[in-house]
Design a protein around this motif. Structure first.
Motif, PDB file in Angstrom:
ATOM      1  N   VAL A   1       0.433  -0.120  13.467  1.00 23.72           N
ATOM      2  CA  VAL A   1      -0.292   0.615  12.628  1.00 23.72           C
ATOM      3  C   VAL A   1       0.727   1.940  11.799  1.00 23.72           C
ATOM      4  N   SER A   2       0.290   1.648  10.332  1.00 23.60           N
ATOM      5  CA  SER A   2       1.038   2.763   9.750  1.00 23.60           C
ATOM      6  C   SER A   2      -0.051   3.170   8.681  1.00 23.60           C
ATOM      7  N   ILE A   3       0.075   4.516   8.674  1.00 25.86           N
ATOM      8  CA  ILE A   3      -0.627   5.189   7.430  1.00 25.86           C
ATOM      9  C   ILE A   3      -0.004   5.863   6.344  1.00 25.86           C
ATOM     10  N   THR A   4      -0.215   5.520   4.990  1.00 30.62           N
ATOM     11  CA  THR A   4       0.529   6.035   3.972  1.00 30.62           C
ATOM     12  C   THR A   4      -0.105   6.805   3.017  1.00 30.62           C
ATOM     13  N   ASP A   5       0.313   7.460   2.064  1.00 30.08           N
ATOM     14  CA  ASP A   5      -0.459   8.086   0.868  1.00 30.08           C
ATOM     15  C   ASP A   5      -0.608   7.218  -0.140  1.00 30.08           C
ATOM     16  N   GLY A   6      -1.152   7.635  -1.338  1.00 25.29           N
ATOM     17  CA  GLY A   6      -1.543   6.388  -2.431  1.00 25.29           C
ATOM     18  C   GLY A   6      -0.222   6.102  -3.181  1.00 25.29           C
ATOM     19  N   ASP A   7       0.915   6.410  -2.686  1.00 27.52           N
ATOM     20  CA  ASP A   7       2.127   6.014  -3.312  1.00 27.52           C
ATOM     21  C   ASP A   7       2.618   5.318  -2.312  1.00 27.52           C
TER      22      ASP A   7
ATOM     23  N   THR B   1      -7.922  -1.170  -6.351  1.00 31.30           N
ATOM     24  CA  THR B   1      -9.432  -1.160  -6.960  1.00 31.30           C
ATOM     25  C   THR B   1     -10.486  -0.746  -5.819  1.00 31.30           C
ATOM     26  N   GLY B   2      -9.764  -0.404  -4.613  1.00 32.35           N
ATOM     27  CA  GLY B   2     -10.449  -0.282  -3.279  1.00 32.35           C
ATOM     28  C   GLY B   2     -10.683  -1.206  -2.343  1.00 32.35           C
ATOM     29  N   GLN B   3     -10.318  -2.327  -2.733  1.00 30.53           N
ATOM     30  CA  GLN B   3     -10.675  -3.531  -1.903  1.00 30.53           C
ATOM     31  C   GLN B   3      -9.693  -3.742  -0.845  1.00 30.53           C
ATOM     32  N   PRO B   4      -9.904  -4.100   0.588  1.00 24.83           N
ATOM     33  CA  PRO B   4      -9.026  -4.571   1.291  1.00 24.83           C
ATOM     34  C   PRO B   4      -8.055  -5.742   1.097  1.00 24.83           C
ATOM     35  N   TRP B   5      -6.918  -5.872   1.636  1.00 21.69           N
ATOM     36  CA  TRP B   5      -6.156  -7.169   1.197  1.00 21.69           C
ATOM     37  C   TRP B   5      -5.489  -7.460   2.473  1.00 21.69           C
TER      38      TRP B   5
ATOM     39  N   PRO C   1      -7.877   0.448   2.119  1.00 18.95           N
ATOM     40  CA  PRO C   1      -7.880   1.777   1.281  1.00 18.95           C
ATOM     41  C   PRO C   1      -8.738   2.836   2.279  1.00 18.95           C
ATOM     42  N   VAL C   2      -8.450   3.877   2.378  1.00 16.17           N
ATOM     43  CA  VAL C   2      -9.061   5.046   2.901  1.00 16.17           C
ATOM     44  C   VAL C   2      -9.646   6.156   1.974  1.00 16.17           C
ATOM     45  N   ARG C   3     -10.828   6.213   1.697  1.00 17.96           N
ATOM     46  CA  ARG C   3     -11.542   7.049   0.610  1.00 17.96           C
ATOM     47  C   ARG C   3     -11.739   8.472   1.315  1.00 17.96           C
ATOM     48  N   ASN C   4     -11.727   9.507   0.346  1.00 22.07           N
ATOM     49  CA  ASN C   4     -12.322  10.741   1.011  1.00 22.07           C
ATOM     50  C   ASN C   4     -13.678  10.790   0.433  1.00 22.07           C
ATOM     51  N   ALA C   5     -14.199  11.980   0.869  1.00 22.42           N
ATOM     52  CA  ALA C   5     -15.876  12.132   0.679  1.00 22.42           C
ATOM     53  C   ALA C   5     -16.323  11.955  -0.804  1.00 22.42           C
ATOM     54  N   ASP C   6     -15.442  12.077  -1.727  1.00 19.84           N
ATOM     55  CA  ASP C   6     -15.514  11.787  -3.195  1.00 19.84           C
ATOM     56  C   ASP C   6     -15.394  10.274  -3.446  1.00 19.84           C
ATOM     57  N   GLY C   7     -15.167   9.402  -2.599  1.00 16.07           N
ATOM     58  CA  GLY C   7     -14.834   8.075  -2.817  1.00 16.07           C
ATOM     59  C   GLY C   7     -13.598   7.710  -3.311  1.00 16.07           C
ATOM     60  N   VAL C   8     -12.476   8.554  -3.381  1.00 17.80           N
ATOM     61  CA  VAL C   8     -11.503   8.382  -4.314  1.00 17.80           C
ATOM     62  C   VAL C   8     -10.371   8.011  -3.139  1.00 17.80           C
ATOM     63  N   THR C   9      -9.392   6.874  -3.199  1.00 16.11           N
ATOM     64  CA  THR C   9      -8.611   6.446  -2.163  1.00 16.11           C
ATOM     65  C   THR C   9      -7.583   7.411  -2.039  1.00 16.11           C
ATOM     66  N   VAL C  10      -7.158   7.838  -0.816  1.00 22.73           N
ATOM     67  CA  VAL C  10      -6.295   8.820  -0.639  1.00 22.73           C
ATOM     68  C   VAL C  10      -5.182   8.348   0.250  1.00 22.73           C
ATOM     69  N   ASN C  11      -5.536   7.561   1.103  1.00 23.99           N
ATOM     70  CA  ASN C  11      -4.638   6.850   1.944  1.00 23.99           C
ATOM     71  C   ASN C  11      -4.752   5.209   2.213  1.00 23.99           C
ATOM     72  N   TYR C  12      -3.704   4.895   2.633  1.00 20.31           N
ATOM     73  CA  TYR C  12      -3.678   3.134   2.915  1.00 20.31           C
ATOM     74  C   TYR C  12      -3.371   3.052   4.506  1.00 20.31           C
ATOM     75  N   LEU C  13      -4.353   2.174   5.216  1.00 17.09           N
ATOM     76  CA  LEU C  13      -4.176   1.991   6.350  1.00 17.09           C
ATOM     77  C   LEU C  13      -3.728   0.722   6.487  1.00 17.09           C
ATOM     78  N   GLY C  14      -2.325   0.523   7.176  1.00 16.47           N
ATOM     79  CA  GLY C  14      -2.008  -0.875   7.329  1.00 16.47           C
ATOM     80  C   GLY C  14      -1.737  -1.279   8.726  1.00 16.47           C
ATOM     81  N   MET C  15      -2.062  -2.652   9.352  1.00 17.91           N
ATOM     82  CA  MET C  15      -2.045  -2.986  10.597  1.00 17.91           C
ATOM     83  C   MET C  15      -1.552  -4.378  10.399  1.00 17.91           C
ATOM     84  N   HIS C  16      -0.347  -4.720  11.239  1.00 20.33           N
ATOM     85  CA  HIS C  16       0.214  -5.916  11.163  1.00 20.33           C
ATOM     86  C   HIS C  16       0.801  -6.415  12.499  1.00 20.33           C
TER      87      HIS C  16
END
Length: 516
Positions: free
Chosen positions: A35-41, A89-93, A115-130
């Motif tokens: 499991v890894s968590i990244t920011d938007g970049d 676009t906020g969709q999982p891959w 994609p992980v969204r905040n309370a406003d629906g904006v993607t702030v993080n990405y959750l990766g599992m492999h």
């Protein structure tokens, strides 16, 4: 207010209050998936121990670096383009990437990014599992390669292969089998092969998996018209496979199949047939010679008996008038000499040929006759339409007598059509299984037999040839006798238009009461 004391609080609030952040963290730490968590970049903010075990990168080595540090630089750019287009676009891959461990060794990763969204629906993080699926991928490739190799061998092998399910339907076959389907113009030759091998459609298979139901059994597939039959050496073995459905995971279930293999031996049989037909021609020629001699002597006796009987009656009349009549003594001597000659002729009649009864194929006997008559039929320009039944029960009888009977009928048809000026020259032969037995039809397009003579033709020494009494023969009389000896019947039907149609019927029960 504590959510637990508020009955109106939603279930999500109760769940979040019950499971604090430490529980979620411990869950990630102990998970067996990287499991890894990244920011938007895609800068890494967190990795769990499974990530370290798989990639070789400790948390302090990975955090703060871009997720691309795992790239092996061999994954096509289009894959990454598709990945970023979707998660942006906020969709999982989900997909597979070729990654590289810290020590430089590549591995195949089965990756899912959410994609992980905040309370406003904006993607702030990405959750990766492999997961590392390198070994699984190698096994999949081995299975595919083995399957492709087996299919190549099966398809290129000069052996017909067909896999049949429990309902005897073909579920898998090879190119040789498909070619046979095209050659014979039928949907499933396997059914005809099984029937020709003697396996009934409802027969229960008792053999265990891996055991042969039959092996190296020679079967013949008939083809209509003038086409030669195809011969195959066939084997049938029972096989099983594990049921791959989910409900069979714990309780083993198996499916039963029949594996049919067939090697074409038509050319080999053709060579054998040449030798057999040569021997058969010699046997039939000798039989025809003997039958001709019997027929000639019988005809001579038949013709002499009449005059001798007349003379014998005259002698008796003269004897009643006068015992000293010289003519009476002369005629009596003539009668005695004639009767002695008849006895001599009877003693010279060759005895009937002895033959054992056996189970015979009527189709094979008729094929023999056509093969023996090929040259004569071609020389006379006769078109033969041969329509054998694909499935025909065996007939218990005398093969040589039956073969001679069929040949005599074919020869009669040939002779009827082979007259100067007669244009329609077509011979139709067909067989079929009836409820009571076997039926054979021999039909020609010749002049036919007048209705008033259809019963007389079965009389001994009767002939429809010009010259009548000079052309005596046993023809249909002998054929009728052979049919009778097999419990059968021979009839002359009305042919369509003109010509002669002879129908022979043989019961399944022979004259001795056994099943044919």
């Amino acid at each position: 207010m504590n959510p637990e004391s508020d009955p109106s609080a939603p279930p999500e609030a109760l769940q979040q209050d019950t499971l604090d952040s430490s529980v979620f963290r411990e869950t990630l730490e102990q998970a067996d998936i990287a499991v890894s968590i990244t920011d938007g970049d895609a800068t890494i903010l967190y990795v769990n121990p499974a990530f370290t075990r798989i990639t070789g990168y400790a948390a302090e080595d990975a955090i703060g670096r871009n997720q691309s540090l795992l790239s092996n630089k061999t994954t096509p750019r289009t894959v990454y383009t598709s990945l970023w287009r979707k998660i942006s676009t906020g969709q999982p891959w989900a997909g597979r990437l070729v990654n590289r461990r810290r020590d430089g060794t590549p591995y195949l990763a089965d990756l899912a990014i959410t994609p992980v969204r905040n309370a406003d629906g904006v993607t702030v993080n990405y959750l990766g599992m492999h997961r590392d699926i390198t070994i699984l991928h190698e096994l999949e490739c081995q299975v595919r390669n083995q399957k492709a190799l087996i299919e190549s061998v099966v398809d290129t092998a000069p052996v017909l292969i067909a896999l049949l399910d429990a309902n005897r339907r073909v579920v898998l076959d090879n190119h040789a089998y498909k070619k046979l389907m095209a050659d014979l113009g039928m949907q499933e030759p396997a059914q005809q092969i099984l029937a020709a091998a003697g396996l009934e459609p409802t027969a229960k298979i008792e053999e265990e998996p891996g055991e042969f139901i039959f092996q190296d059994r020679e079967v013949c597939l008939e083809r209509g018209g003038w086409g030669a039959p195809r011969w195959f050496s066939c084997s049938l073995v029972s096989v099983e496979e594990d049921d791959a459905t989910a409900d069979a995971f714990f309780v083993r279930q198996r499916r039963r199949y029949l594996l049919l293999t067939a090697i074409e031996i038509t050319n080999l049989r053709a060579e054998q047939e040449k030798s057999r037909m040569a021997a058969l021609r010699a046997v039939l020629a000798e039989a025809e010679r003997i039958d001709g001699l019997r027929e000639s002597l019988s005809a001579a006796i038949y013709q002499l008996e009449g005059p001798i009987n007349v003379i014998s009656s005259a002698v008796a009349m003269l004897a009643r008038r006068s015992q000293s009549e010289p003519m009476a003594h002369a005629l009596a001597d003539a009668v005695a000499a004639g009767q002695a000659a008849l006895e001599n002729l009877r003693s010279e009649i060759p005895p009937a040929r002895f033959e054992e009864r056996e189970a015979v194929s009527v189709n094979e006997l008729l094929r023999d006759v056509l093969e023996l008559s090929t040259r004569s039929l071609l020389a006379a320009g006769i078109v033969v339409n041969w329509a054998p039944a694909s499935r025909l029960p065996s007939l218990v009888g005398y093969p040589n007598r039956l073969r001679a009977m069929f040949k005599a009928l074919v020869d009669n048809a040939l002779e009827a059509m082979n007259v100067k000026g007669w244009r329609e020259r077509e011979l139709n032969l067909s067989t079929r299984a009836t409820r009571s037995g076997i039926e054979v039809v021999i039909e020609d397009s010749g002049p036919g037999i007048p209705a008033e003579l259809r019963l007389r033709v079965f009389e001994p020494f009767f002939s429809t040839k010009k010259g009548g009494g000079r052309h005596l023969g046993t023809g249909l009389s002998a054929a009728q006798q052979t049919a009778n000896d097999h419990g059968g019947l021979i009839e002359i039907d009305d042919a369509v238009g003109h010509g002669c149609r002879i129908r022979l019927s043989f019961p399944l029960r022979n004259s001795e009461g056994g099943l044919a």
